[in-house]
Design an enzyme around this catalytic site. Structure first.
Site, PDB file in Angstrom:
ATOM      1  N   GLU A  40       0.858  -1.194   0.000  1.00 41.78           N
ATOM      2  CA  GLU A  40       0.000   0.000   0.000  1.00 41.78           C
ATOM      3  C   GLU A  40       0.886   1.234   0.000  1.00 41.78           C
ATOM      4  O   GLU A  40       1.810   1.331   0.804  1.00 41.78           O
ATOM      5  CB  GLU A  40      -0.884  -0.015   1.248  1.00 41.78           C
ATOM      6  CG  GLU A  40      -1.522   1.305   1.620  1.00 41.78           C
ATOM      7  CD  GLU A  40      -2.020   1.326   3.057  1.00 41.78           C
ATOM      8  OE1 GLU A  40      -2.114   2.436   3.620  1.00 41.78           O
ATOM      9  OE2 GLU A  40      -2.308   0.255   3.615  1.00 41.78           O
ATOM     10  N   LYS A 125      -9.773  -2.507   8.511  1.00 40.04           N
ATOM     11  CA  LYS A 125      -8.464  -2.095   9.001  1.00 40.04           C
ATOM     12  C   LYS A 125      -8.657  -1.698  10.458  1.00 40.04           C
ATOM     13  O   LYS A 125      -9.240  -0.655  10.751  1.00 40.04           O
ATOM     14  CB  LYS A 125      -7.942  -0.915   8.175  1.00 40.04           C
ATOM     15  CG  LYS A 125      -6.699  -0.248   8.749  1.00 40.04           C
ATOM     16  CD  LYS A 125      -6.318   0.962   7.924  1.00 40.04           C
ATOM     17  CE  LYS A 125      -5.215   1.770   8.576  1.00 40.04           C
ATOM     18  NZ  LYS A 125      -4.808   2.940   7.754  1.00 40.04           N
TER      19      LYS A 125
END
Length: 206
Positions: A40, A125
């Site tokens: 990411e 998350k």
């Protein structure tokens, strides 16, 4: 792309955030070379969209390359245009339900988790993970047994093992893995840390 199954298979999401675009790109490249499949690039990285675009060109269309710190639908659009194949948010974000790619949405409390799921998140998350630690994840597994959790924030090698042992599908790791590489730091040290975290993800003792 089934993001959850990919995360479940690799169990590690590297988070790149830095002040030097060229160094950030080198970091992405090095992580990929070291077998870190899911990467990411935070939108707080200098010239992040260019980094994502160049990394996509280098790594190819099938790479698990996403954009992090997505805080709006406009952020999402720009990240997708740059080549992100999934989005990661730090918190609950409106307007991502129809973005067309998987969203890993930030949440902490049970109420936030429910909202994130209602907004189309494919996984949660759990952020900031260090606030509750692995024990908090274990407590969440009882009311949310089917929810894929990816703890992020303060996840060193030992914490990564603990989270994975308690049912996380993967862990998101920033500075304990990346260090200062995305600011121009030593890539050999980055490679060594990548080996450590890859071993943890594989179930070996850190």
């Amino acid at each position: 792309m089934n993001l959850v199954e990919s995360l479940r298979a690799h169990r590690l999401l590297a988070i790149v955030r830095g002040k030097d675009p060229a160094a950030a790109l080198r970091t992405v490249r090095t992580l990929a070379e070291e077998g870190i499949a899911a990467i990411e690039v935070s939108l707080t990285t200098a010239d992040a969209l260019t980094v994502i675009k160049q990394a996509r060109t280098e790594l190819g269309p099938g790479a698990l390359l996403g954009a992090g710190t997505v805080r709006s639908a406009a952020d999402a659009t720009r990240a997708i245009d740059a080549g992100a194949s999934y989005l990661v948010t730090p918190a609950l974000v409106d307007g991502l339900e129809s973005c067309g790619i998987p969203v890993l949405m930030g949440a902490l409390t049970p109420s936030e988790i429910e909202i994130a799921i209602a907004r189309g998140a494919v996984a949660i998350k759990l952020f900031p993970g260090a606030l509750g630690g692995p024990g908090y994840l274990r407590a969440l597994r009882d009311p949310f047994p089917e929810v894929p959790f990816v703890p992020v924030g303060g996840v060193d090698a030992q914490a990564a093992r603990d989270y994975l042992d308690r049912g996380a599908v993967a862990v998101g790791v920033g500075s304990p893995l990346v260090g200062d590489a995305a600011d121009g730091g030593d890539l050999d040290q980055l490679r060594a840390r990548a080996v450590t975290f890859r071993e943890v993800a594989a179930g070996e003792t850190p």
